[in-house]
Write an enzyme that holds these catalytic residues in place. Structure first.
Site, PDB file in Angstrom:
ATOM      1  N   ASN A   1      50.808 -22.264 -57.584  1.00 19.75           N
ATOM      2  CA  ASN A   1      51.069 -20.919 -58.102  1.00 19.75           C
ATOM      3  C   ASN A   1      51.500 -21.037 -59.561  1.00 19.75           C
ATOM      4  O   ASN A   1      52.458 -21.735 -59.884  1.00 19.75           O
ATOM      5  CB  ASN A   1      52.165 -20.228 -57.286  1.00 19.75           C
ATOM      6  CG  ASN A   1      52.443 -18.815 -57.788  1.00 19.75           C
ATOM      7  OD1 ASN A   1      52.986 -18.629 -58.866  1.00 19.75           O
ATOM      8  ND2 ASN A   1      52.061 -17.827 -57.012  1.00 19.75           N
TER       9      ASN A   1
ATOM     10  N   SER B   1      47.465 -16.633 -56.460  1.00 21.95           N
ATOM     11  CA  SER B   1      48.148 -15.637 -57.267  1.00 21.95           C
ATOM     12  C   SER B   1      48.821 -14.672 -56.309  1.00 21.95           C
ATOM     13  O   SER B   1      48.181 -14.160 -55.374  1.00 21.95           O
ATOM     14  CB  SER B   1      47.167 -14.919 -58.191  1.00 21.95           C
ATOM     15  OG  SER B   1      47.891 -14.219 -59.179  1.00 21.95           O
ATOM     16  N   GLU B   2      50.120 -14.425 -56.504  1.00 23.46           N
ATOM     17  CA  GLU B   2      50.913 -13.775 -55.468  1.00 23.46           C
ATOM     18  C   GLU B   2      50.550 -12.316 -55.222  1.00 23.46           C
ATOM     19  O   GLU B   2      50.996 -11.724 -54.241  1.00 23.46           O
ATOM     20  CB  GLU B   2      52.410 -13.916 -55.766  1.00 23.46           C
ATOM     21  CG  GLU B   2      52.882 -13.212 -57.011  1.00 23.46           C
ATOM     22  CD  GLU B   2      52.891 -14.115 -58.239  1.00 23.46           C
ATOM     23  OE1 GLU B   2      52.063 -15.049 -58.295  1.00 23.46           O
ATOM     24  OE2 GLU B   2      53.711 -13.863 -59.143  1.00 23.46           O
ATOM     25  N   ASN B   3      49.728 -11.730 -56.100  1.00 24.29           N
ATOM     26  CA  ASN B   3      49.287 -10.366 -55.802  1.00 24.29           C
ATOM     27  C   ASN B   3      48.213 -10.324 -54.724  1.00 24.29           C
ATOM     28  O   ASN B   3      47.861  -9.239 -54.268  1.00 24.29           O
ATOM     29  CB  ASN B   3      48.818  -9.648 -57.069  1.00 24.29           C
ATOM     30  CG  ASN B   3      47.687 -10.368 -57.763  1.00 24.29           C
ATOM     31  OD1 ASN B   3      47.729 -11.588 -57.918  1.00 24.29           O
ATOM     32  ND2 ASN B   3      46.669  -9.645 -58.155  1.00 24.29           N
TER      33      ASN B   3
ATOM     34  N   SER C   1      50.814 -13.039 -48.599  1.00 24.29           N
ATOM     35  CA  SER C   1      50.869 -13.802 -49.844  1.00 24.29           C
ATOM     36  C   SER C   1      52.239 -14.439 -50.024  1.00 24.29           C
ATOM     37  O   SER C   1      52.352 -15.622 -50.353  1.00 24.29           O
ATOM     38  CB  SER C   1      50.559 -12.877 -51.018  1.00 24.29           C
ATOM     39  OG  SER C   1      50.500 -13.611 -52.213  1.00 24.29           O
TER      40      SER C   1
END
Lengths: 231, 217, 231, 217
Positions: free
Chosen positions: D22, D45-47, D87
């Protein structure tokens, strides 16, 4: 791409040994990891704890391990389909922890997602709540339940790609996605192993990050417990 | 006196337009056969389907498409499949409007026991504890008495509980009852069944107010 | 089938009033319920609390409500894209509750799933943990977080059918599925409203049971915040 | 002394085969440009994407396909999309192997501050608290000093914390350091930078053992 494929069920089960805790997907006989179970029987691994919603039937699924007395403890929600199970339990040969089905699912999901504990109303005021913390939220009592801890998760998916991305089919989905990444090692067997790019990224049920090993199952019996048809 | 189908038929009248309904194993499953055609509803099965349809034709049987009773089923065009966490999210989050399930015992405070006979029968609770722990609207479908002839509507449950103070209505082969002030209240008699017969078959306290009508089926 | 369609955004927002708590899907400007937001601006509903990961930009998304001072309190994880927001916050006009993004997501999911509270390590030892219960699990401190409570959830999906079944697209999925069923009333706007049966039941992201009202959005600008391309 | 790309290049050497990574906003994003070709890895990607690819061509820009920095991106063939709960499940559940992020301050016990300057700048923590609260392996990418010339490697953080005792390694324009016994330990010098210069720019306690090699870039 990080490749998760192994050649066969033998490689997939490398590292299992006596006394471990396993998670096994499936509801009834639907969506159970048939090839992994066969291999567990073959290897004769003993004294294992199994987290699985059901315990198979006498001659299929986890019933095969029960018959060979490989299981020390079952953690399940419903075991009514298995006479040998009932016998071993009532005689005290088998430890059994019966827990509500939704709590079972959520405790898997909690392990997968790094949530150590959560509150649920299910089981309040029953045997299930014994020894557990009770707390009121909005005036309603809830009990605290903790995430499972397991060594291996054995999961059956419909399709999977080499990166470990998974798709399940119909109600064979059940507990399978929730067990991915909920144990130290997640082993997935699939009916169809495909190349990356063959699965639509928008419709993947479980991303490969939750999977350590994936292989194409050799054969699937997919036995039906209650064949009911229109008259 | 009703048979199992009669009980299911009477319960079907409780289903309202727009309801999401979870049907337990046994008599509750039969309810689907009797819901009026002009009512829009969807059946949820906790193993992971919303929009459950009738049993399949022989050629459409699919091992990957079963209900919570492990019976082969079909999916309606509006159906969806999901995992067991989201399925019990529907239940725990009170998105399911009506739960119909069987019981071994119901107490007059709304307690229910239906999963275990110590030392004898231990099948497990399955999803029943989640259902009765959260549902706003719980109807029990059962025979009024057990095979030995003993009442299943009790002052207190003798078997291990499934849930506490949760049952809202009970439909048996003899009567329709709800629970008021920690007592059973008689609402309807089954065809040909007298109030006295119901009183005799009910171990718990029974409120009988005014004329008790016969069920309309 | 239980039909969830309403004719337009006006019908969809029936019942909203001043002082309510709203959840709004989207990450940045991606996947925001554009039509619902426009209608909230038009109706000039005041003193609302908004649960939304971000606060839009000065002239789009929730920034439009901020500009008209309709928002009393924001519950967000990141608000760095909005100058007016920063001004209102630093001046004290706007209450702000900043919480970790994963906790924001999980508190929505908890509300959706009837989990009143859970434990997470995120924020331990920081301002975020102030006033919250701390408990060790496996020797590691966690804080207890509670499910959100909201009156309306405004959600944007890509496709939806009349039964309220939803599909999201790409990273516009984000918080949208988690807010469905997490408020008393869930309102969904879609780019394409289709007939039941047009969506594959195996690939529905959110079943219709979590949705009260669904409508086809009139138009979508889908503004991009950071247009980055290969050189 | 390194520039931002130099820092990214050095951090890229920390990425191992089979890692899920990340990348935070800023310098960390540049790391993707320098990872060796023979290493198999995936960017999260944390979205809500795993298997993030490079920026799109002009004609492939899609508003529904962005990263956590709100930049338009592409998806690799092995990619998947998911909601924010799953996520952060990847992050909280320690499935992501390496987190690289920026910081305003790092303390010698591993504390990090990067989300708030009271009364001045309040952008929010986004996913940073979840990342530093759970990740096993956290590398901070930052300049060694701030614009005023003050050290960002401190005895204790003065700004509101993002996480406690979590940073494992720091790569700056001057040095590579890790944290041992609640002190900074100097591992490598940037090309042309002396140990003395690093000591001067480091407010926190600095362990210097033996010869400190220069980075190989």
């Amino acid at each position: 791409m990080i490749n998760k494929t192994v050649n066969n069920v033998t490689e997939a089960l490398e590292g299992i040994h006596d006394g471990m805790t396993f998670m096994l997907g499936g509801f009834g006989l639907s969506g159970i990891p048939e090839n992994c179970i066969q291999e567990l029987v073959k290897r004769n691994v003993k004294d294992v704890t199994c987290i699985s919603n059901n315990a198979g039937v006498d001659d299929f699924g986890l019933g095969l391990l029960l018959k060979k007395k490989q299981i020390k403890k079952m953690i399940s929600s419903y075991v009514g389909e298995n006479a040998e199970f009932e016998r071993q339990m009532l005689s005290g040969e088998l430890e059994v922890d019966l827990i509500p089905q939704g709590t079972l699912a959520e405790r898997c999901r909690a392990a997968q997602n790094g949530i150590p504990a959560f509150y649920t109303p299910a089981g309040y005021g029953t045997e299930v709540a014994e020894g557990k913390e009770v707390r009121d939220f909005d005036g309603k009592p809830h009990i605290m339940e903790e995430a499972f801890k397991a060594d291996f998760a054995f999961v059956k998916a419909w399709k999977g790609d080499e990166a470990g991305n998974l798709i399940f089919k119909g109600t064979a989905r059940n507990f399978n996605p929730l067990m991915c990444g909920a144990a130290k090692v997640t082993v997935v067997e699939v009916e169809q192993l495909v190349k990356p790019g063959e699965l639509d990224p928008n419709f993947i049920h479980i991303p490969g990050i939750f999977v350590q090993r994936i292989f194409q199952g050799e054969k699937y019996e997919k036995r039906i417990e209650q064949r009911t048809t229109q008259s | 006196m009703l048979d199992k189908n009669g009980i299911a038929k009477r319960i079907a009248q409780e289903v309202q337009d727009g309801f999401y309904v979870n049907l337990g194993i046994g008599i509750p499953t039969l309810v689907a056969n009797y819901v009026r055609d002009d009512i829009e509803l969807e059946f949820q099965s906790e193993n992971g389907i919303l929009g459950m349809g009738p049993f399949p034709r022989e050629e459409d049987v699919d091992a990957d498409l079963i209900n919570a009773g492990k019976q082969t089923i079909t999916a309606l065009p509006s159906a969806s499949f999901f995992d067991s966490a989201l399925s019990f999210g529907m239940i725990r989050g009170q998105h399911v409007d009506l739960t119909i399930l069987g019981a071994m015992e119901v107490a007059q405070n709304g307690n229910i026991a239906n999963w275990k006979i110590p030392g004898k029968m231990v099948k497990g609770m399955g999803g029943a504890m989640d259902l009765v722990g959260s549902a706003k609207n719980i109807i029990v479908a059962m025979m009024h008495t057990n095979k030995a002839g003993d009442s299943k509507l009790l002052k207190t449950c003798s078997l291990p509980l499934t849930g506490v103070e949760c049952v809202t209505k009970i439909v048996t082969n003899l009567a329709v009852l709800d629970i008021v002030d920690k007592k059973f209240r008689l609402l309807e008699r089954a065809p040909g069944v007298s109030v006295e017969a119901i009183q005799q078959a009910t171990e718990g306290d029974l409120i009988v107010e005014g004329d008790i009508p016969e069920m309309k089926l």
